[in-house]
Design an enzyme around this catalytic site. Structure first.
Site, PDB file in Angstrom:
ATOM      1  N   ASP A  85       0.847  -1.191   0.000  1.00  0.00           N
ATOM      2  CA  ASP A  85       0.000   0.000   0.000  1.00  0.00           C
ATOM      3  C   ASP A  85       0.884   1.243   0.000  1.00  0.00           C
ATOM      4  OD1 ASP A  85       0.757  -0.785   2.702  1.00  0.00           O
ATOM      5  OD2 ASP A  85      -0.542   0.817   3.434  1.00  0.00           O
ATOM      6  N   GLU A 146       0.330  -0.885   6.023  1.00  0.00           N
ATOM      7  CA  GLU A 146       1.436  -0.303   6.796  1.00  0.00           C
ATOM      8  C   GLU A 146       1.347   1.206   6.878  1.00  0.00           C
ATOM      9  OE1 GLU A 146       5.408   1.400   7.645  1.00  0.00           O
ATOM     10  OE2 GLU A 146       4.160   1.653   5.848  1.00  0.00           O
TER      11      GLU A 146
END
EC number: 3.4.17.11
Length: 378
Positions: A85, A146
């Site tokens: 991500d 994250e």
């Protein structure tokens, strides 16, 4: 193993990264993140890895685990841990295209951390291509959240890491090609809510209490608490719906960071001490969100650094190490005491901005560092 002879080419690797970078994958778009994880899994399968799809936590993209071919694939091994991500919203490619400019290349997520993840895959490929069987199996864990503090995948990360002897994290390098990360500061995130009292902004302004005004005052108060031991910042604010109404709710998010866990714990207590509600319902609320524990290097982590330093020396690089601000999922594995080395990813700068870039030659250089570790860890 002479890593300088491995078949690794930065130019070829950069071209292979194109579909990764052109698949934008902001955390809050789970479909896009899942698509990116799928692209990475396709690459792993092409390299012969056994891949397991893991449905994402609610509201988040999918994850995956994989293991490269090995005579003992289920044995505790080396875990390459990465997130796919990014912080860049869909459409960033128009402003920050995937493009090479001489010795540098740009693109959303190229440095943080798709490029380093791709380099780790290439390290395993190069070792297999020359017929080098690693002493331990090389495992991969790809996660999807994250950039928002890992609220949904921390348990997965910790459970997977406990199965293995070492963790390698190809987040961006700390200070260019001459460093890796052996520790991370502790980080806490908070949800902020300011409450006001409604009134018509044109007719009875003085009868209301603005939640936006309360939030603005609190932002100044929070950020003024920053000192050498703990920093505070407010990065997200949303408030109001109608300009002719005194706002009743304003929400925000804040972050505090400290080099030592005790300092972060004191910082959390200070933030929670800001909670206050008045009889008319106005006031301010702070709720603790996700926390990354401090990671201080143990003997196992320092041994990983020493091994990497020797590998770098064969390439003419004097490798340094240090702790870094900004969290990563290495906070969790390092805090568990598992030998962890972070900052193995690409050399570049200006991550989380519209100027994010990498040094192209770091693709092969960083892949060689990781290949050297994979080749000797036992």
């Amino acid at each position: 193993m002479d890593v300088n002879t491995l078949p690794l080419c930065s130019d070829t690797m950069l071209e292979g990264l194109r579909p990764w970078i052109e698949c934008e994958s902001p955390t809050y778009d789970p479909v896009s993140v899942s698509r990116m994880v799928g692209i990475a899994c396709d690459r792993l399968r092409a390299l012969g890895a056994r891949v397991e799809h893991i449905p994402g936590p609610p509201g988040l993209g999918d994850c995956a685990r994989a293991v490269f071919p090995h005579p003992r694939p289920e044995a505790p091994g080396v875990l390459v841990m990465a997130h796919l991500d990014t912080v860049h919203p869909i459409g960033t490619l128009e402003k920050l295209p995937f493009r090479r400019k001489g010795d540098f290349a740009t693109g959303p997520g190229l440095c943080d951390m798709k490029g380093g993840t791709y380099a780790a895959f290439e390290a395993a490929r190069a070792l297999a291509e020359v017929g080098h069987e690693t002493p331990l199996p090389i495992h991969v864990l790809l996660t999807s959240d994250e950039e928002i503090g890992t609220p949904g995948t921390r348990a997965l990360i910790e459970a997977e890491a406990r199965k293995h002897k070492y963790v390698l994290v190809p987040e961006p390098g700390l200070m260019g090609r001459s460093s890796v990360v052996t520790g991370r500061y502790a980080i806490a995130r908070y949800h902020l809510t300011a409450h006001g009292v409604a009134s018509h902004a044109g007719i009875r302004l003085s009868k209301g209490r603005s939640a936006i005004r309360e939030m603005a005052a609190r932002i100044l108060e929070i950020e003024a608490m920053t000192d050498e031991d703990c920093t505070y910042s407010v990065g997200v604010v949303h408030g109001g719906k109608w300009v002719n109404c005194v706002s009743t709710v304003c929400r925000g998010e804040a972050l505090s960071m400290a080099k030592r866990q005790d300092d972060l714990d004191r910082g959390v207590a200070r933030m929670l001490g800001l909670n206050q509600r008045d009889e008319d319902g106005s006031g301010f609320e702070v709720a603790l969100s996700v926390v990354r524990p401090v990671w201080e290097p143990n003997a196992g982590t320092l041994d990983l650094y020493e091994r990497t330093r020797r590998i770098a020396a064969t390439m003419g690089v004097t490798l340094e190490h240090g702790s870094a601000g900004g969290g990563s999922d290495a906070n969790f594995t390092g805090a568990l005491g598992i030998p962890t080395l972070d900052g193995l990813g690409l050399d570049g700068e200006l991550v989380h901005t519209l100027h994010e870039y990498i040094e192209v030659e770091s693709l092969a250089y960083r892949a060689r560092l990781m290949a050297g570790l994979m080749a000797e860890l036992s």
